[in-house]
Motif scaffolding. Structure first.
Motif, mmCIF file in Angstrom:
data_model
loop_
_atom_site.group_PDB
_atom_site.id
_atom_site.type_symbol
_atom_site.label_atom_id
_atom_site.label_comp_id
_atom_site.label_asym_id
_atom_site.label_seq_id
_atom_site.Cartn_x
_atom_site.Cartn_y
_atom_site.Cartn_z
ATOM 1 N N SER A 1 -6.617 26.129 -18.803
ATOM 2 C CA SER A 1 -6.348 27.488 -18.330
ATOM 3 C C SER A 1 -7.273 28.433 -19.083
ATOM 4 N N ILE A 2 -7.911 29.362 -18.350
ATOM 5 C CA ILE A 2 -8.864 30.268 -18.990
ATOM 6 C C ILE A 2 -8.574 31.713 -18.604
ATOM 7 N N GLU A 3 -9.034 32.616 -19.455
ATOM 8 C CA GLU A 3 -8.987 34.052 -19.197
ATOM 9 C C GLU A 3 -10.288 34.663 -19.678
ATOM 10 N N ASN A 4 -11.008 35.313 -18.821
ATOM 11 C CA ASN A 4 -12.213 36.092 -19.111
ATOM 12 C C ASN A 4 -13.340 35.312 -19.780
ATOM 13 N N GLU A 5 -13.293 35.104 -21.098
ATOM 14 C CA GLU A 5 -14.365 34.357 -21.749
ATOM 15 C C GLU A 5 -13.841 33.632 -22.981
ATOM 16 N N GLY A 6 -14.561 32.577 -23.372
ATOM 17 C CA GLY A 6 -14.148 31.797 -24.524
ATOM 18 C C GLY A 6 -14.896 30.492 -24.602
ATOM 19 N N MET A 7 -14.272 29.531 -25.286
ATOM 20 C CA MET A 7 -14.895 28.241 -25.527
ATOM 21 C C MET A 7 -13.884 27.140 -25.226
ATOM 22 N N ILE A 8 -14.376 26.025 -24.695
ATOM 23 C CA ILE A 8 -13.537 24.871 -24.381
ATOM 24 C C ILE A 8 -14.027 23.691 -25.200
ATOM 25 N N ASP A 9 -13.103 23.025 -25.888
ATOM 26 C CA ASP A 9 -13.435 21.805 -26.633
ATOM 27 C C ASP A 9 -13.474 20.644 -25.644
ATOM 28 N N VAL A 10 -14.633 20.033 -25.494
ATOM 29 C CA VAL A 10 -14.794 18.899 -24.580
ATOM 30 C C VAL A 10 -15.271 17.661 -25.339
ATOM 31 N N SER A 11 -14.977 17.611 -26.636
ATOM 32 C CA SER A 11 -15.414 16.481 -27.462
ATOM 33 C C SER A 11 -14.758 15.175 -27.021
ATOM 34 N N ASP A 12 -13.625 15.262 -26.309
ATOM 35 C CA ASP A 12 -12.923 14.063 -25.842
ATOM 36 C C ASP A 12 -13.508 13.506 -24.532
ATOM 37 N N MET A 13 -14.478 14.195 -23.946
ATOM 38 C CA MET A 13 -15.082 13.730 -22.690
ATOM 39 C C MET A 13 -16.300 12.856 -22.996
ATOM 40 N N HIS A 14 -16.448 11.776 -22.241
ATOM 41 C CA HIS A 14 -17.564 10.841 -22.426
ATOM 42 C C HIS A 14 -18.832 11.382 -21.780
ATOM 43 N N ALA A 15 -19.975 10.859 -22.201
ATOM 44 C CA ALA A 15 -21.252 11.243 -21.591
ATOM 45 C C ALA A 15 -21.227 10.913 -20.109
ATOM 46 N N GLY A 16 -21.765 11.813 -19.298
ATOM 47 C CA GLY A 16 -21.801 11.583 -17.856
ATOM 48 C C GLY A 16 -21.931 12.881 -17.093
ATOM 49 N N VAL A 17 -21.758 12.795 -15.782
ATOM 50 C CA VAL A 17 -21.836 13.945 -14.893
ATOM 51 C C VAL A 17 -20.414 14.308 -14.473
ATOM 52 N N TYR A 18 -20.114 15.597 -14.477
ATOM 53 C CA TYR A 18 -18.783 16.087 -14.133
ATOM 54 C C TYR A 18 -18.888 17.180 -13.082
ATOM 55 N N ILE A 19 -17.866 17.287 -12.264
ATOM 56 C CA ILE A 19 -17.719 18.382 -11.324
ATOM 57 C C ILE A 19 -16.595 19.257 -11.866
ATOM 58 N N CYS A 20 -16.908 20.538 -12.068
ATOM 59 C CA CYS A 20 -15.918 21.487 -12.574
ATOM 60 C C CYS A 20 -15.514 22.404 -11.436
ATOM 61 N N LYS A 21 -14.206 22.489 -11.195
ATOM 62 C CA LYS A 21 -13.678 23.355 -10.135
ATOM 63 C C LYS A 21 -12.810 24.428 -10.771
ATOM 64 N N GLN A 22 -13.062 25.676 -10.377
ATOM 65 C CA GLN A 22 -12.263 26.797 -10.849
ATOM 66 C C GLN A 22 -11.270 27.172 -9.765
ATOM 67 N N TYR A 23 -9.985 27.261 -10.148
ATOM 68 C CA TYR A 23 -8.922 27.637 -9.219
ATOM 69 C C TYR A 23 -8.250 28.916 -9.689
ATOM 70 N N SER A 24 -7.908 29.776 -8.744
ATOM 71 C CA SER A 24 -7.178 30.998 -9.065
ATOM 72 C C SER A 24 -5.742 30.645 -9.427
ATOM 73 N N LYS A 25 -5.043 31.625 -9.942
ATOM 74 C CA LYS A 25 -3.642 31.458 -10.312
ATOM 75 C C LYS A 25 -2.792 31.021 -9.122
ATOM 76 N N ASP A 26 -3.185 31.453 -7.905
ATOM 77 C CA ASP A 26 -2.417 31.081 -6.711
ATOM 78 C C ASP A 26 -2.938 29.810 -6.035
ATOM 79 N N GLY A 27 -3.861 29.090 -6.698
ATOM 80 C CA GLY A 27 -4.302 27.790 -6.205
ATOM 81 C C GLY A 27 -5.522 27.784 -5.308
ATOM 82 N N ARG A 28 -6.179 28.948 -5.115
ATOM 83 C CA ARG A 28 -7.387 28.996 -4.290
ATOM 84 C C ARG A 28 -8.583 28.465 -5.067
ATOM 85 N N LEU A 29 -9.395 27.651 -4.417
ATOM 86 C CA LEU A 29 -10.632 27.167 -5.019
ATOM 87 C C LEU A 29 -11.644 28.297 -5.038
ATOM 88 N N LEU A 30 -12.161 28.625 -6.240
ATOM 89 C CA LEU A 30 -13.073 29.757 -6.393
ATOM 90 C C LEU A 30 -14.525 29.333 -6.589
#
Length: 86
Positions: free
Chosen positions: A50-79
Motif C-alpha cells: 500500500s502506498i501514499e504519494n511518495e516513498g521507498m519500498i524494500d524489495v530485497s526479498d524479491m529474486h532477480a528477474g523481470v516483474y510487472i507492477c500494477k497500480q490499483y486505486s483504493k476502489d480496485g481500478r487498475l491505474l
C-alpha cells in the motif's frame, strides 16, 4: 470536462526508480491511496504494497528477474502497469 463537453479520463502518474533496481524502489504517485502489486513472469503475485504519494519500498526479498507492477486505486481500478527488472 473538455471544452467540447466530453468528459476526459484522468490518468494516474506513477514513477518507479531506479529500473533496474536492487533492494529498494523509490516511488512517486499523484494518487493519495493506492496499492502496488508485483507479478513475476509466471503471473504469480509476489508482493503487495500500500502506498501514499511518495516513498521507498524494500524489495530485497524479491529474486532477480523481470516483474510487472500494477497500480490499483483504493476502489480496485487498475491505474498503471509498468515493467521492472531486478
Amino acid at each position: 470536462v473538455s471544452t467540447m463537453g466530453i468528459k476526459e479520463e484522468q490518468t494516474a502518474q506513477l514513477s518507479l526508480y531506479p529500473n533496474p533496481f536492487n533492494n529498494q524502489i523509490h516511488f512517486s504517485t499523484d494518487i493519495p491511496e493506492s496499492s502496488l502489486l508485483f507479478y513475476n513472469l509466471e503471473g504469480r503475485c509476489v508482493k503487495i504494497v500500500s502506498i501514499e504519494n511518495e516513498g521507498m519500498i524494500d524489495v530485497s526479498d524479491m529474486h532477480a528477474g523481470v516483474y510487472i507492477c500494477k497500480q490499483y486505486s483504493k476502489d480496485g481500478r487498475l491505474l498503471q502497469v509498468q515493467k521492472l527488472i531486478k
